[in-house]
Scaffold this motif. Structure first.
Motif, PDB file in Angstrom:
ATOM      1  N   UNK A   5       0.839  -1.208   0.000  1.00 49.67           N
ATOM      2  CA  UNK A   5       0.000   0.000   0.000  1.00 49.67           C
ATOM      3  C   UNK A   5       0.874   1.258   0.000  1.00 49.67           C
ATOM      4  N   UNK A   6       1.912   1.269   0.828  1.00 54.99           N
ATOM      5  CA  UNK A   6       2.832   2.404   0.870  1.00 54.99           C
ATOM      6  C   UNK A   6       3.506   2.600  -0.483  1.00 54.99           C
ATOM      7  N   UNK A   7       4.028   1.522  -1.039  1.00 57.04           N
ATOM      8  CA  UNK A   7       4.773   1.599  -2.291  1.00 57.04           C
ATOM      9  C   UNK A   7       3.879   2.118  -3.419  1.00 57.04           C
ATOM     10  N   UNK A   8       2.651   1.634  -3.471  1.00 51.56           N
ATOM     11  CA  UNK A   8       1.713   2.057  -4.505  1.00 51.56           C
ATOM     12  C   UNK A   8       1.248   3.503  -4.315  1.00 51.56           C
ATOM     13  N   UNK A   9       1.241   3.984  -3.076  1.00 47.86           N
ATOM     14  CA  UNK A   9       0.787   5.348  -2.774  1.00 47.86           C
ATOM     15  C   UNK A   9       1.937   6.349  -2.782  1.00 47.86           C
ATOM     16  N   UNK A  10       3.106   5.948  -3.279  1.00 45.74           N
ATOM     17  CA  UNK A  10       4.297   6.794  -3.179  1.00 45.74           C
ATOM     18  C   UNK A  10       4.984   6.969  -4.529  1.00 45.74           C
ATOM     19  N   UNK A  37      16.474   9.392  -9.817  1.00 46.51           N
ATOM     20  CA  UNK A  37      17.544  10.311  -9.406  1.00 46.51           C
ATOM     21  C   UNK A  37      18.777   9.545  -8.944  1.00 46.51           C
ATOM     22  N   UNK A  38      18.554   8.441  -8.263  1.00 53.19           N
ATOM     23  CA  UNK A  38      19.656   7.632  -7.761  1.00 53.19           C
ATOM     24  C   UNK A  38      20.356   6.907  -8.901  1.00 53.19           C
ATOM     25  N   UNK A  39      19.636   6.664  -9.981  1.00 50.09           N
ATOM     26  CA  UNK A  39      20.214   5.969 -11.124  1.00 50.09           C
ATOM     27  C   UNK A  39      20.004   4.468 -11.066  1.00 50.09           C
ATOM     28  N   UNK A  65       8.775   7.709  -4.732  1.00 46.20           N
ATOM     29  CA  UNK A  65       9.794   6.663  -4.614  1.00 46.20           C
ATOM     30  C   UNK A  65      10.366   6.363  -6.000  1.00 46.20           C
ATOM     31  N   UNK A  66       9.510   6.234  -6.998  1.00 45.64           N
ATOM     32  CA  UNK A  66       9.977   6.001  -8.372  1.00 45.64           C
ATOM     33  C   UNK A  66      10.843   7.145  -8.877  1.00 45.64           C
ATOM     34  N   UNK A  67      10.417   8.371  -8.571  1.00 46.88           N
ATOM     35  CA  UNK A  67      11.203   9.547  -8.961  1.00 46.88           C
ATOM     36  C   UNK A  67      12.576   9.504  -8.299  1.00 46.88           C
ATOM     37  N   UNK A 124      15.016  -3.311 -12.541  1.00 46.84           N
ATOM     38  CA  UNK A 124      13.730  -3.387 -11.859  1.00 46.84           C
ATOM     39  C   UNK A 124      13.999  -3.857 -10.429  1.00 46.84           C
ATOM     40  N   UNK A 125      13.509  -3.138  -9.421  1.00 46.08           N
ATOM     41  CA  UNK A 125      13.760  -3.578  -8.043  1.00 46.08           C
ATOM     42  C   UNK A 125      13.185  -4.975  -7.796  1.00 46.08           C
ATOM     43  N   UNK A 126      13.960  -5.783  -7.111  1.00 48.42           N
ATOM     44  CA  UNK A 126      13.511  -7.117  -6.704  1.00 48.42           C
ATOM     45  C   UNK A 126      13.053  -7.012  -5.253  1.00 48.42           C
TER      46      UNK A 126
END
Length: 102
Positions: free
Chosen positions: A67-72, A81-83, A75-77, A87-89
């Motif tokens: 729920x947090x990940x989908x509402x954030x 920026x981090x490069x 985080x993708x942005x 795809x995150x595992x």
């Protein structure tokens, strides 16, 4: 029972440190939102050789993390920026209660 969440991605650990530490208010806002969604503990880990980072968290449940990940969208942005170059595992783990835990 809480779960350990491990998010693993290809990225430069030093770049992650720079991006996260460059904007305290953004980091605090994300932390506050994570806690509201059920985050208990959070930390970043970078590989010694470089090239890989891990987010190692404890959450109330896998669903709370999702729920947090989908509402954030920020985080993708931040990953851009981090490069992050992969795809995150994401994996969920249960702590095993053993007599040698310290």
């Amino acid at each position: 029972m809480s779960v350990i969440v491990m998010l693993r991605a290809k990225a430069d650990p030093e770049r992650l440190r720079e991006v996260i530490n460059s904007d305290r208010s953004r980091a605090e806002a994300i932390d506050a939102r994570a806690k509201e969604h059920g985050a208990i503990h959070h930390r970043f880990i970078g590989s010694v050789e470089g090239g890989e980072v891990i987010v190692l968290d404890e959450w109330e449940s896998p669903e709370a993390f999702q729920r947090f990940f989908e509402a954030s969208p920020d985080i993708g942005q931040m990953m851009q920026e981090i490069g992050v170059t992969s795809e995150p595992e994401i994996t969920f783990w249960n702590e095993l209660d053993t007599i040698d835990t310290f």
